[in-house]
Enzyme design. Structure first.
Site, PDB file in Angstrom:
ATOM      1  N   TYR A 142       0.846  -1.191   0.000  1.00  0.00           N
ATOM      2  CA  TYR A 142       0.000   0.000   0.000  1.00  0.00           C
ATOM      3  C   TYR A 142       0.881   1.241   0.000  1.00  0.00           C
ATOM      4  CZ  TYR A 142      -3.902   3.012   1.633  1.00  0.00           C
ATOM      5  OH  TYR A 142      -4.863   3.979   1.771  1.00  0.00           O
ATOM      6  N   LYS A 170      -1.545  -1.533  -4.057  1.00  0.00           N
ATOM      7  CA  LYS A 170      -2.597  -0.520  -3.971  1.00  0.00           C
ATOM      8  C   LYS A 170      -1.907   0.830  -4.076  1.00  0.00           C
ATOM      9  CE  LYS A 170      -6.107   1.526  -0.963  1.00  0.00           C
ATOM     10  NZ  LYS A 170      -6.737   1.526   0.392  1.00  0.00           N
TER      11      LYS A 170
END
Length: 302
Positions: A142, A170
């Site tokens: 992330y 992500k």
């Protein structure tokens, strides 16, 4: 493109970073969490992130997180992937949470860039690899410099993509040039981490979205993603425009978890919109502007 092909990625193509419902006295509402997870999967989500930013991970206790992982796996684990938010800015703590996530039956883990302490790129790489090594779980990295304080540079992400457990990214950096380099130089599954950037990121090769706004509009995001994967960008663009006021309502006025819970309460999905300090529920002015955006999208609540 066949539906089976569209959803063949490790974590699928539509993922909601799920809120954590609380009771009126601020305790985790595990039953409501299971019901919300089931609803989201029914509406087209392939996976759910549990105890991520939107799940208020910073104010959840470790035991609460582990129980949430287990409860959601029991609720939807036979139909969708459960991605445990294990990452912190404390490497040994993150390693412990990775082990607890695996013990709870999670299908993957989300490892965020270590926040606040601003490590070097070498430090980011060493941290992520250490946590990825701690459990036999597929990893979604992330990248969110707006919260972490530092970005994961493309070269670092390209190196991380060589790790056998790291399968997805992500990307919430809003840097098209940077994500283009990652897409061009790795086979990693890239997900937009910004709801409003799903279409351009997918046009460049991203596989889908990890969303907050999908709490309240999963069928529309499902349709957008499926259209983009099928190469039908005319349809995807139409849906993208239709979703713009929804994304504005949930993502641009107040913290996403706060807005999502408020709208879910209006929809009758959650019984309350309780959040834990330091988050607070929206004030009247914030509610008014959220309602205005939603009305533009045809979502009007009494």
């Amino acid at each position: 493109m066949a539906d089976s092909e569209i959803r063949s990625y490790t974590f699928g193509t539509l993922v909601t970073a799920m809120v954590t419902p609380f009771t009126t006295d601020g305790e985790v509402d595990y039953q409501q969490s299971a019901e919300l997870a089931s609803k989201l999967v029914d509406e087209g989500n392939d996976a759910l992130v549990i105890s991520g930013t939107t799940g208020e991970t910073s104010t959840l206790e470790d035991d609460e997180k582990e129980k949430l992982f287990r409860v959601i796996v029991e609720a939807v684990g036979d139909r969708a992937k459960v991605i445990a938010g294990t990452g912190t800015n404390h490497t040994s703590h993150s390693i412990e949470m990775a082990k607890r996530a695996a013990k709870a039956g999670a299908h993957g883990q989300l490892i965020v860039t270590p926040y606040y302490n601003k490590p070097s790129q070498a430090g980011i790489q060493a941290h992520v690899e250490a946590v990825a090594d701690a459990a036999d779980l597929p990893v979604m990295v992330y990248d969110i410099p707006g919260r972490a304080g530092v970005p994961i540079e493309p070269e670092t992400m390209i190196r991380l993509a060589d790790h056998p457990n790291i399968v997805a990214l992500k990307d919430a950096k809003a840097d098209f040039a940077a994500i283009t380099r990652v897409l061009a130089n790795t086979d990693i599954d890239v997900y937009s981490g910004d709801d409003g950037l799903t279409l351009p990121w997918m046009a460049a090769g991203a596989v889908g979205l990890v969303s907050v706004s999908a709490h309240v509009a999963s069928p529309q995001f499902r349709a957008l993603i499926d259209a983009a994967l099928a190469g039908d960008f005319a349809t995807a663009r139409t849906i993208h425009f239709e979703l713009d006021p929804v994304v504005r309502a949930v993502m641009t006025h107040i913290q996403g978890a706060v807005a999502a819970k408020q709208v879910l309460k209006w929809q009758g999905v959650l019984p309350n919109s309780v959040v834990r300090l330091p988050l607070v529920e929206p004030g009247e002015a914030e509610i008014a502007i959220i309602r205005e955006d939603l009305a533009e999208a045809g979502m009007v609540f009494s």
